[in-house]
Write an enzyme that holds these catalytic residues in place. Structure first.
Site, PDB file in Angstrom:
ATOM      1  N   MET A   1     -10.074  34.482  69.305  1.00  0.00           N
ATOM      2  CA  MET A   1      -8.766  35.054  69.616  1.00  0.00           C
ATOM      3  C   MET A   1      -8.856  36.582  69.577  1.00  0.00           C
ATOM      4  O   MET A   1      -9.639  37.158  68.826  1.00  0.00           O
ATOM      5  CB  MET A   1      -7.708  34.580  68.612  1.00  0.00           C
ATOM      6  CG  MET A   1      -7.181  33.175  68.933  1.00  0.00           C
ATOM      7  SD  MET A   1      -5.938  32.627  67.752  1.00  0.00           S
ATOM      8  CE  MET A   1      -4.544  33.640  68.238  1.00  0.00           C
TER       9      MET A   1
ATOM     10  N   CYS B   1     -13.576  42.726  64.092  1.00  0.00           N
ATOM     11  CA  CYS B   1     -13.361  42.049  62.808  1.00  0.00           C
ATOM     12  C   CYS B   1     -12.293  42.786  62.005  1.00  0.00           C
ATOM     13  O   CYS B   1     -12.400  44.001  61.790  1.00  0.00           O
ATOM     14  CB  CYS B   1     -14.662  41.971  62.022  1.00  0.00           C
ATOM     15  SG  CYS B   1     -14.453  41.265  60.385  1.00  0.00           S
TER      16      CYS B   1
ATOM     17  N   ASP C   1      -6.052  29.135  81.643  1.00  0.00           N
ATOM     18  CA  ASP C   1      -6.093  29.825  80.349  1.00  0.00           C
ATOM     19  C   ASP C   1      -5.961  28.798  79.221  1.00  0.00           C
ATOM     20  O   ASP C   1      -5.456  27.696  79.433  1.00  0.00           O
ATOM     21  CB  ASP C   1      -4.963  30.866  80.270  1.00  0.00           C
ATOM     22  CG  ASP C   1      -5.269  31.959  79.237  1.00  0.00           C
ATOM     23  OD1 ASP C   1      -6.399  32.014  78.715  1.00  0.00           O
ATOM     24  OD2 ASP C   1      -4.361  32.780  78.967  1.00  0.00           O
ATOM     25  N   GLU C   2      -6.407  29.144  78.037  1.00  0.00           N
ATOM     26  CA  GLU C   2      -6.352  28.264  76.847  1.00  0.00           C
ATOM     27  C   GLU C   2      -6.934  26.891  77.179  1.00  0.00           C
ATOM     28  O   GLU C   2      -6.373  25.838  76.835  1.00  0.00           O
ATOM     29  CB  GLU C   2      -4.897  28.123  76.355  1.00  0.00           C
ATOM     30  CG  GLU C   2      -4.218  29.441  76.020  1.00  0.00           C
ATOM     31  CD  GLU C   2      -4.789  30.156  74.797  1.00  0.00           C
ATOM     32  OE1 GLU C   2      -5.635  29.569  74.078  1.00  0.00           O
ATOM     33  OE2 GLU C   2      -4.396  31.323  74.592  1.00  0.00           O
ATOM     34  N   ALA C   3      -8.081  26.911  77.824  1.00  0.00           N
ATOM     35  CA  ALA C   3      -8.694  25.682  78.347  1.00  0.00           C
ATOM     36  C   ALA C   3      -9.100  24.705  77.244  1.00  0.00           C
ATOM     37  O   ALA C   3      -9.241  23.506  77.505  1.00  0.00           O
ATOM     38  CB  ALA C   3      -9.910  26.041  79.197  1.00  0.00           C
TER      39      ALA C   3
ATOM     40  N   LYS D   1      -9.983  37.522  76.362  1.00  0.00           N
ATOM     41  CA  LYS D   1     -10.214  36.462  77.356  1.00  0.00           C
ATOM     42  C   LYS D   1      -9.116  36.457  78.411  1.00  0.00           C
ATOM     43  O   LYS D   1      -9.387  36.417  79.603  1.00  0.00           O
ATOM     44  CB  LYS D   1     -10.267  35.078  76.676  1.00  0.00           C
ATOM     45  CG  LYS D   1     -11.373  34.919  75.655  1.00  0.00           C
ATOM     46  CD  LYS D   1     -11.428  33.531  75.090  1.00  0.00           C
ATOM     47  CE  LYS D   1     -10.178  33.101  74.319  1.00  0.00           C
ATOM     48  NZ  LYS D   1      -9.930  33.926  73.120  1.00  0.00           N
TER      49      LYS D   1
HETATM   50  P1  ADP Z   1      -7.576  36.505  73.931  1.00  0.00           P
HETATM   51  O1  ADP Z   1      -7.111  35.893  75.222  1.00  0.00           O
HETATM   52  O2  ADP Z   1      -9.087  36.449  73.773  1.00  0.00           O
HETATM   53  O3  ADP Z   1      -6.844  36.029  72.722  1.00  0.00           O
HETATM   54  P2  ADP Z   1      -6.137  38.806  74.837  1.00  0.00           P
HETATM   55  O4  ADP Z   1      -6.655  39.175  76.215  1.00  0.00           O
HETATM   56  O5  ADP Z   1      -4.871  38.021  74.780  1.00  0.00           O
HETATM   57  O6  ADP Z   1      -7.303  38.084  74.032  1.00  0.00           O
HETATM   58  O7  ADP Z   1      -5.880  40.128  73.969  1.00  0.00           O
HETATM   59  C1  ADP Z   1      -6.836  41.146  73.818  1.00  0.00           C
HETATM   60  C2  ADP Z   1      -6.108  42.341  73.195  1.00  0.00           C
HETATM   61  O8  ADP Z   1      -5.707  41.997  71.884  1.00  0.00           O
HETATM   62  C3  ADP Z   1      -6.926  43.580  72.996  1.00  0.00           C
HETATM   63  O9  ADP Z   1      -7.007  44.374  74.163  1.00  0.00           O
HETATM   64  C4  ADP Z   1      -6.121  44.317  71.922  1.00  0.00           C
HETATM   65  O10 ADP Z   1      -5.053  45.050  72.509  1.00  0.00           O
HETATM   66  C5  ADP Z   1      -5.492  43.194  71.129  1.00  0.00           C
HETATM   67  N1  ADP Z   1      -6.058  42.939  69.792  1.00  0.00           N
HETATM   68  C6  ADP Z   1      -5.343  42.508  68.725  1.00  0.00           C
HETATM   69  N2  ADP Z   1      -6.151  42.303  67.659  1.00  0.00           N
HETATM   70  C7  ADP Z   1      -7.407  42.612  68.045  1.00  0.00           C
HETATM   71  C8  ADP Z   1      -8.702  42.588  67.390  1.00  0.00           C
HETATM   72  N3  ADP Z   1      -8.843  42.205  66.123  1.00  0.00           N
HETATM   73  N4  ADP Z   1      -9.775  42.942  68.123  1.00  0.00           N
HETATM   74  C9  ADP Z   1      -9.636  43.333  69.410  1.00  0.00           C
HETATM   75  N5  ADP Z   1      -8.469  43.371  70.059  1.00  0.00           N
HETATM   76  C10 ADP Z   1      -7.355  43.011  69.405  1.00  0.00           C
HETATM   77 ZN    ZN Z   2     -16.561  41.510  59.412  1.00  0.00          ZN
END
Ligand code: ADP
Ligand code: ZN
Length: 186
Positions: free
Chosen positions: A19, A146, A89-91, A23
């Site tokens: 997360m 992280c 998305d969320e596959a 993605k």
């Molecule tokens: P995913 O679909 O993998 O959950 P998203 O595309 O929805 O990711 O979101 C990515 C965005 O989340 C990043 O560009 C940033 O703005 C935000 N974000 C929040 N927490 C974090 C984190 N711990 N590391 C990186 N990005 C983060």
């Molecule tokens: Zn760490």
């Protein structure tokens, strides 16, 4: 990435990672470019994921793109007949049936882009993503930051004691962690 698109040939692209790794951002970026190229694009997400919107895929950075919320893989099949490019998305919420669907769509000449969690909250492979990584042509693994140490994060830490595999939630329930800081549930 194949920039010389052969219109007869389809393929599968997989975007995976924990997360907050971007993605959905990456999925939106690819789908927007296809739309700009005037390709017919169909975008899906599971109905279970209503965290931010019912009719859009939405990234944690608040980018969004209209999508169709579906309950079953069969609904994706029915809505994909006309599409040249299909985004999902969320596959990880669609189960093993998704593999055959993606294969069928790619075999028909479509570009299939799938985004999902490769690991569950225990740090175990989250099917059907591992299988899609095996059959897909193009694979992207995204990393987050992280929240404990700032290193690149490949895992999703659940902050509650809930033991169900599927618990839909955001920053109140999950945070990105690296291998060293991730603590698997007992
Ligand atoms: P995913 O679909 O993998 O959950 P998203 O595309 O929805 O990711 O979101 C990515 C965005 O989340 C990043 O560009 C940033 O703005 C935000 N974000 C929040 N927490 C974090 C984190 N711990 N590391 C990186 N990005 C983060
Ligand atoms: Zn760490």
């Amino acid at each position: 990435m194949n920039i010389f698109r052969d219109r007869e040939t389809g393929w599968i692209e997989v975007i995976c990672g924990p997360m907050y790794s971007g993605k959905t951002e990456e999925l939106i970026r690819r789908l927007r470019r296809a739309q700009i190229a005037r390709q017919k694009v169909a975008i899906f997400k599971p109905k279970i994921d209503t965290r931010y919107s019912d009719d859009h895929i939405v990234s944690h950075s608040e980018q969004q793109l209209p999508s169709v919320s579906v309950e079953t893989v069969d609904e994706i099949r029915r809505h994909s007949a006309e599409a040249e490019v299909i985004g999902i998305d969320e596959a990880q919420f669609f189960g093993m049936e998704l593999i055959q669907l993606c294969q069928n769509l790619a075999d028909k000449g479509k570009r299939v882009i799938v985004a999902g969690l490769d690991l569950d909250y225990r740090g175990e492979p989250f099917e059907p993503i591992p299988q899609l990584l095996a059959v897909g042509e193009y694979i992207t693994k995204t990393l987050a930051i992280c929240m404990v140490c700032g290193n690149p994060a490949s895992r999703t830490q659940r902050l509650t004691k809930d033991a169900a595999r599927v618990v839909v939630g955001g920053q109140d329930i999950y945070e990105a962690r690296c291998r060293k800081c991730f603590v698997p549930p007992v």
